[in-house]
Design a protein around this motif. Structure first.
Motif, PDB file in Angstrom:
ATOM      1  N   VAL A   1      96.201  20.244  50.768  1.00 15.65           N
ATOM      2  CA  VAL A   1      96.158  21.324  51.759  1.00 15.65           C
ATOM      3  C   VAL A   1      95.011  22.282  51.456  1.00 15.65           C
ATOM      4  O   VAL A   1      94.200  22.613  52.325  1.00 15.65           O
ATOM      5  N   TYR A   2      94.937  22.734  50.207  1.00 17.42           N
ATOM      6  CA  TYR A   2      93.855  23.649  49.818  1.00 17.42           C
ATOM      7  C   TYR A   2      92.481  22.987  49.999  1.00 17.42           C
ATOM      8  O   TYR A   2      91.513  23.639  50.417  1.00 17.42           O
ATOM      9  N   LYS A   3      92.403  21.721  49.697  1.00 14.10           N
ATOM     10  CA  LYS A   3      91.125  21.004  49.825  1.00 14.10           C
ATOM     11  C   LYS A   3      90.657  21.009  51.290  1.00 14.10           C
ATOM     12  O   LYS A   3      89.477  21.249  51.569  1.00 14.10           O
ATOM     13  N   THR A   4      91.573  20.763  52.221  1.00 14.27           N
ATOM     14  CA  THR A   4      91.180  20.798  53.640  1.00 14.27           C
ATOM     15  C   THR A   4      90.771  22.215  54.061  1.00 14.27           C
ATOM     16  O   THR A   4      89.868  22.374  54.879  1.00 14.27           O
ATOM     17  N   CYS A   5      91.416  23.226  53.479  1.00 12.47           N
ATOM     18  CA  CYS A   5      91.045  24.610  53.793  1.00 12.47           C
ATOM     19  C   CYS A   5      89.635  24.920  53.291  1.00 12.47           C
ATOM     20  O   CYS A   5      88.837  25.564  53.994  1.00 12.47           O
ATOM     21  N   VAL A   6      89.340  24.481  52.071  1.00 15.09           N
ATOM     22  CA  VAL A   6      87.999  24.691  51.508  1.00 15.09           C
ATOM     23  C   VAL A   6      86.955  23.982  52.374  1.00 15.09           C
ATOM     24  O   VAL A   6      85.895  24.548  52.690  1.00 15.09           O
ATOM     25  N   GLU A   7      87.239  22.749  52.752  1.00 10.02           N
ATOM     26  CA  GLU A   7      86.295  21.984  53.579  1.00 10.02           C
ATOM     27  C   GLU A   7      86.043  22.671  54.920  1.00 10.02           C
ATOM     28  O   GLU A   7      84.917  22.680  55.419  1.00 10.02           O
ATOM     29  N   GLU A   8      87.074  23.280  55.474  1.00 10.64           N
ATOM     30  CA  GLU A   8      86.901  23.995  56.740  1.00 10.64           C
ATOM     31  C   GLU A   8      86.053  25.249  56.544  1.00 10.64           C
ATOM     32  O   GLU A   8      85.203  25.582  57.387  1.00 10.64           O
ATOM     33  N   LEU A   9      86.245  25.962  55.449  1.00 10.70           N
ATOM     34  CA  LEU A   9      85.446  27.155  55.184  1.00 10.70           C
ATOM     35  C   LEU A   9      83.989  26.804  54.886  1.00 10.70           C
ATOM     36  O   LEU A   9      83.076  27.571  55.219  1.00 10.70           O
ATOM     37  N   VAL A  10      83.762  25.638  54.279  1.00 18.04           N
ATOM     38  CA  VAL A  10      82.387  25.156  54.088  1.00 18.04           C
ATOM     39  C   VAL A  10      81.770  24.844  55.443  1.00 18.04           C
ATOM     40  O   VAL A  10      80.626  25.218  55.729  1.00 18.04           O
ATOM     41  N   ARG A  11      82.536  24.160  56.302  1.00 14.57           N
ATOM     42  CA  ARG A  11      82.023  23.817  57.637  1.00 14.57           C
ATOM     43  C   ARG A  11      81.674  25.072  58.436  1.00 14.57           C
ATOM     44  O   ARG A  11      80.662  25.126  59.136  1.00 14.57           O
ATOM     45  N   ALA A  12      82.505  26.118  58.273  1.00 13.20           N
ATOM     46  CA  ALA A  12      82.294  27.359  59.021  1.00 13.20           C
ATOM     47  C   ALA A  12      81.204  28.236  58.415  1.00 13.20           C
ATOM     48  O   ALA A  12      80.829  29.253  59.011  1.00 13.20           O
ATOM     49  N   GLY A  13      80.687  27.858  57.234  1.00 13.28           N
ATOM     50  CA  GLY A  13      79.618  28.633  56.606  1.00 13.28           C
ATOM     51  C   GLY A  13      80.108  29.825  55.811  1.00 13.28           C
ATOM     52  O   GLY A  13      79.308  30.682  55.415  1.00 13.28           O
ATOM     53  N   ILE A  14      81.414  29.902  55.539  1.00 15.50           N
ATOM     54  CA  ILE A  14      81.958  31.021  54.767  1.00 15.50           C
ATOM     55  C   ILE A  14      81.875  30.730  53.275  1.00 15.50           C
ATOM     56  O   ILE A  14      81.599  31.612  52.461  1.00 15.50           O
ATOM     57  N   ILE A  15      82.106  29.474  52.883  1.00 13.07           N
ATOM     58  CA  ILE A  15      81.822  29.032  51.516  1.00 13.07           C
ATOM     59  C   ILE A  15      80.489  28.291  51.550  1.00 13.07           C
ATOM     60  O   ILE A  15      80.262  27.436  52.420  1.00 13.07           O
ATOM     61  N   VAL A  16      79.624  28.620  50.609  1.00 10.63           N
ATOM     62  CA  VAL A  16      78.282  28.041  50.579  1.00 10.63           C
ATOM     63  C   VAL A  16      78.373  26.527  50.392  1.00 10.63           C
ATOM     64  O   VAL A  16      79.067  26.033  49.494  1.00 10.63           O
ATOM     65  N   SER A  17      77.697  25.798  51.255  1.00  2.29           N
ATOM     66  CA  SER A  17      77.694  24.335  51.161  1.00  2.29           C
ATOM     67  C   SER A  17      76.711  23.888  50.086  1.00  2.29           C
ATOM     68  O   SER A  17      75.539  24.253  50.096  1.00  2.29           O
ATOM     69  N   SER A  18      77.228  23.107  49.133  1.00  6.37           N
ATOM     70  CA  SER A  18      76.390  22.595  48.057  1.00  6.37           C
ATOM     71  C   SER A  18      77.112  21.413  47.419  1.00  6.37           C
ATOM     72  O   SER A  18      78.245  21.093  47.770  1.00  6.37           O
ATOM     73  N   ASP A  19      76.472  20.769  46.467  1.00  8.14           N
ATOM     74  CA  ASP A  19      77.113  19.646  45.782  1.00  8.14           C
ATOM     75  C   ASP A  19      78.395  20.089  45.073  1.00  8.14           C
ATOM     76  O   ASP A  19      79.372  19.347  45.014  1.00  8.14           O
ATOM     77  N   GLU A  20      78.390  21.317  44.534  1.00  6.73           N
ATOM     78  CA  GLU A  20      79.557  21.762  43.778  1.00  6.73           C
ATOM     79  C   GLU A  20      80.722  22.129  44.692  1.00  6.73           C
ATOM     80  O   GLU A  20      81.848  22.298  44.229  1.00  6.73           O
ATOM     81  N   SER A  21      80.476  22.255  46.000  1.00  5.43           N
ATOM     82  CA  SER A  21      81.563  22.580  46.935  1.00  5.43           C
ATOM     83  C   SER A  21      82.284  21.334  47.443  1.00  5.43           C
ATOM     84  O   SER A  21      83.229  21.431  48.206  1.00  5.43           O
ATOM     85  N   LYS A  22      81.844  20.141  47.014  1.00  2.00           N
ATOM     86  CA  LYS A  22      82.475  18.884  47.417  1.00  2.00           C
ATOM     87  C   LYS A  22      83.553  18.516  46.401  1.00  2.00           C
ATOM     88  O   LYS A  22      83.263  18.017  45.326  1.00  2.00           O
ATOM     89  N   LEU A  23      84.788  18.784  46.764  1.00  2.00           N
ATOM     90  CA  LEU A  23      85.906  18.537  45.858  1.00  2.00           C
ATOM     91  C   LEU A  23      86.244  17.050  45.803  1.00  2.00           C
ATOM     92  O   LEU A  23      86.108  16.333  46.794  1.00  2.00           O
TER      93      LEU A  23
END
Length: 429
Positions: free
Chosen positions: A329-351
């Motif tokens: 559940v948390y992983k899908t939330c993080v992925e959505e925040l990356v998609r929305a540009g709220i969490i910075v997209s980078s290699d380290e953001s790929k869980l």
């Protein structure tokens, strides 16, 4: 031997596509298969929105690669779907559909003595934009979603072969029970959407009628049974259209099917008995139709009348999520925040997957260490409902993050603080 891969294709509306170029189902299916064959591998759970083929780009909103069939091993156990399969091993089963963008309609009922008719149900035309993506975002520890899909497939299979119901009985009735906030109602809505898409070759569209149980009780003696009768008469009108697949959802069904050994506080017990009797009679009438399925949910199944429970085909407990499900559940939330540009997209953001974390397949990347950190937060979050879990990332931003954009490590540190504060009852929802 190839593996059957279900692929759901959301078409653009006729307003978005010039009439002269509107594709027939077979033409669209062939084009989608060619698009997918251009890929070297198929990853279940992937939604595509960008396409190489200009025809697909013109006619399709999204392509969702779903689960694989034939995932039962020789010993009868469910096998986990592989993370990916080579495209040459895939046999694509295409399900094309078009989303309805309308708002749900409110159904009204009333009886003599009432000042006005009361809203008794919400009515959606399916598939609807409102439920798009809901199915894949519901995460459970058990294979309940597969069980429910197979259940309905069996209903349709038996109906097509005219199996005599006097010999083999099924009632088209499902009961999901468990603590509040575990996704019972959402699962029913998502399943109705999913089945409408999957059975698109048999039915023109689907309809979901969500009954407001509490609106079916009247302050006037003996009127509640009449309100229930009115509600089911309206349902029967919809069921009469054999080209429509009808789903009836009764939330908190215990309020309508309270054990006849008990009484309602403040109400005449005989009125409660009339309601239960009416519900049972109407359910027995509905089961003769081949295009209706009834979903019910309950938080307190011990209070439900035994005659109702006896009619249920599937009684499934939906409990609080485990740490593995919480991680997903948390992983899908993080992925959505990356998609929305709220969490910075980078290699380290790929869980990484929860299986890799549990196996301890350690590597030196920040991505892996962030995943381990998230799993520890998931362990801390055990005991929280799915509804609460999906609020936690928002509250993390609201309480602890002072910038519009954040890196994943900082976000996870703040997520940990949020869970601690919530479990210590220092954050109110």
């Amino acid at each position: 031997m190839g593996r059957i891969v279900h692929v759901e294709v959301a078409r653009r509306t006729r307003l978005e596509v010039p009439r002269r170029s509107w594709l027939k189902i077979k033409e669209l299916s062939d084009a989608v298969k060619e698009e997918l064959k251009q890929k070297g591998k198929i990853v279940p759970g992937t939604r595509l929105t960008k396409f190489q083929n200009s025809i697909i780009e013109e006619h399709v909103q999204s392509i969702y690669i779903c689960e694989l069939e034939n995932n039962v091993s020789d010993n009868g156990l469910i096998e986990l779907s592989p993370d990916e399969i080579p495209v040459e091993e895939a046999i694509f089963d295409i399900h094309a559909y078009q989303l309805d963008g309308g708002e749900p309609q409110v159904g009204l009922i009333g009886t003599a003595g009432d000042d006005n008719e009361q809203p008794a149900c919400n009515h959606w035309i399916l598939p609807t934009v409102e439920f798009e993506g809901l199915w894949e975002n519901l995460i459970y520890d058990s294979n309940i979603k597969d069980i429910l899909l197979n259940y309905v497939n069996s209903i349709m299979f038996y109906s097509e072969h005219n199996v005599d119901k006097n010999i083999i009985t099924w009632n088209r009735l499902v009961l999901l029970h468990g603590p509040p906030g575990t996704g019972k109602t959402s699962l029913c809505k998502a399943l109705a959407q999913k089945l409408t898409v999957r059975l698109g070759n048999r039915f023109i569209h689907g309809e979901l009628i969500e009954i407001n149980s509490h609106s079916l009780f009247s302050k006037y003696f003996s009127e509640s049974g009449k309100l229930v009768m009115q509600m089911f008469e309206k349902i029967t009108e919809h069921v009469a259209d054999e080209k429509a697949l009808i789903f009836v959802l009764i939330d908190e069904v215990e309020s309508l099917t309270l054990s006849r050994k008990n009484t309602f506080s403040g109400n005449d017990p005989s009125d409660s008995v009339r309601v239960v009797n009416t519900i049972l009679t109407q359910l027995d009438k509905l089961k003769r139709y081949s295009n209706v399925i009834i979903f019910t949910t309950s938080n307190i199944t011990g209070a439900i009348d035994s005659a109702f429970v006896d009619r249920v085909d599937i009684k499934q407990y939906i409990g609080l999520p485990s740490k593995e499900a919480i991680y997903s559940v948390y992983k899908t939330c993080v992925e959505e925040l990356v998609r929305a540009g709220i969490i910075v997209s980078s290699d380290e953001s790929k869980l990484v997957s929860v299986n890799r974390v549990k196996k301890g397949e350690s590597d030196s990347t920040s991505s892996y260490f962030n995943s381990v950190n998230l799993f520890s937060i998931s362990e801390l979050s055990e005991g929280l409902s799915g509804r609460t879990l999906r609020k936690i990332p928002f509250l993390t931003h609201a309480h602890f993050i002072k910038t519009r954009v954040v890196d994943l490590k900082t976000f996870l540190d703040c997520l940990h603080k949020t869970v601690l504060k919530y479990k210590n009852e220092e954050i109110c929802f």
